[in-house]
Design an enzyme around this catalytic site. Sequence first.
Site, short mmCIF file in Angstrom:
data_model
loop_
_atom_site.label_atom_id
_atom_site.label_comp_id
_atom_site.label_asym_id
_atom_site.label_seq_id
_atom_site.Cartn_x
_atom_site.Cartn_y
_atom_site.Cartn_z
CB CYS A 43 -0.98 -0.05 1.18
SG CYS A 43 -2.43 1.01 0.94
CG HIS B 192 -3.60 -3.66 3.51
ND1 HIS B 192 -2.53 -3.21 4.25
CD2 HIS B 192 -4.24 -2.55 3.06
CE1 HIS B 192 -2.53 -1.89 4.26
NE2 HIS B 192 -3.55 -1.46 3.53
CD GLU C 124 -1.20 -6.33 5.66
OE1 GLU C 124 -1.38 -5.14 5.95
OE2 GLU C 124 -0.85 -6.71 4.51
N GLY D 266 -1.02 -17.40 36.76
CA GLY D 266 -1.83 -18.55 36.38
C GLY D 266 -2.36 -18.48 34.97
N GLY D 267 -2.13 -17.34 34.29
CA GLY D 267 -2.52 -17.24 32.90
C GLY D 267 -1.53 -17.95 32.00
CB VAL D 268 -1.64 -18.89 28.41
CG1 VAL D 268 -1.82 -17.53 27.75
CG2 VAL D 268 -0.84 -19.82 27.51
CG ASP D 269 0.69 -14.24 28.37
OD1 ASP D 269 0.52 -15.04 27.43
OD2 ASP D 269 0.13 -13.13 28.43
CB SER E 298 1.20 -20.88 33.02
OG SER E 298 0.26 -20.44 33.98
#
Length: 528
Positions: free
Chosen positions: A90, A178, A180, A233-236, A238
């Site tokens: 673009c 675009h 993407e 305790g979240g995915v990050d 953990s």
Amino acid sequence: MSQPSSDTQRQPAIVILDFGSQYSELIARRVRETEVFSVVLGYSTSAEELRRMAPKGIILSGGPSSVYAEHAPLCDPGIWDLGIPVLGVCYGMQLMVQQLGGVVEAATGKAEYGKAPLEVDDPTDLLTNVDNGSTMWMSHGDSVKALPEGFVRLAHTANTPEAAVAHLQRKLYGVQFHPEVVHSTCGMALIRNFVYHVCGCDPDWTTAAFIDEAVALVREQVGDKRVLLALSGGVDSSTLAFLLKKAIGDQLTCMFIDQGFMRKGEPEFLMDFFDRKFNIHVEYINARQRFIGKLEGITDPEEKRKIIGTEFIRVFEEESKRLGPFDYLAQGTLYPDVIESAGTNVDPKTGERVAVKIKSHHNVGGLPKDLQFKLVEPLRKLFKDEVRKVGRSLGLPEEIVRRHPFPGPGLAIRILGEVTDEKLDCLRDADLIVRQEIKEAGLYHDIWQAFAVLLPVRSVGVMGDKRTYAWPIVLRCVSSEDGMTADWSRLPYDLMETISNRIVNEVKGVNRVVLDITSKPPGTIEWE
């Protein structure tokens, strides 16, 4: 505060130069989906710096400016002579055309926004396997009027004669659409063509490769020092705990600070999961009253975030003295966190890149300047989907890997205005109902985030022939791929009815449920 040094140190195969597009990070994510490592750099990155980095390809992002405007952001023209393949998207295509002697003007006909069928004129290496008539996403008010010498047309649309162009000998390519975004049906085919066929990249950005490199870099950075991890305790966090355990073993100490803003039952679940099921010792710190006291009378969301972030670190510092010494603080900061906390854009009046702070992220925006720890953040260049893959590879159960994202400040930023114990109890109960019903309907893993928000107003209602004056709850459910953009989730009517009926009947202090149907942008996923 020292800068984190545990990013992957491999050189990027693809560099994206950002001209202020909302899709710049999405381009990086799409390239990584081809298992090729990419990074986003500012548009002013010099040709000499790029020469030293020696990427195999460069992508110029889109942007909100016009290349012929007085303060339009420009790249170093030396880039064209590096001998490195370039793909302009673009605005990036228009800039390439203009700097190499072509002409770009405001569209004299109809500007093109939205979906458009692409007619392929020359199926070169860039457009291999891009179907003739495939849908591409257009978003431009300017157009190319004359191509530079040596450039040829590769494709067109009904309103854009030069929808894809190239100087084949110099490997300079441009597309006016675009590729993407998900609306471009053959967009990924085009990106793969550029990455593999044009640039000759190898698919070596794999989960296994990242883990090996991250483990080595953490060991190099930390040495024999001890690391303290804020476990939520979240995915990050953990995934980070499992990664650090693999890298440094018992040098890691996990600490869970219960600030009182977790969802119902989460503190108990967290302690049982890590300490007893996976033998990762977690120090439990009950700081509920300390945090709620600090927020007394505070209504501004940015101030709440910073207070929570600062107090969080203060507790860490105090507890580390008791348990320590520790040299490093580990954080599960991700790429979108960094971007959202200090986004960048182009000032149309000056052409300079300026910070556009949307909101402080708990990990990166609320840290005190006198932080006593060095930071280790091995996940800060990953998108959420990449973190999930790393977690799975490390053995993290699906119950954790596929949990919905939860903000560091927790329910404190899902209660608009002042946070009180009464409001927290109310929101916990409402939020639990939302998650229970969505899981029961089998939709939990189809939704990026689903939660409740408590508004700081009261509305009139009637319950049991009596007038009520209680809080409304907002139901917020969004679909997304990476959290950078999001659309509101179209839940079935009967499911929303069940959620609403349960909340107003089971949650004390609530008499109304409303639905948030705002996408991101213009809104953000969280309300604060």
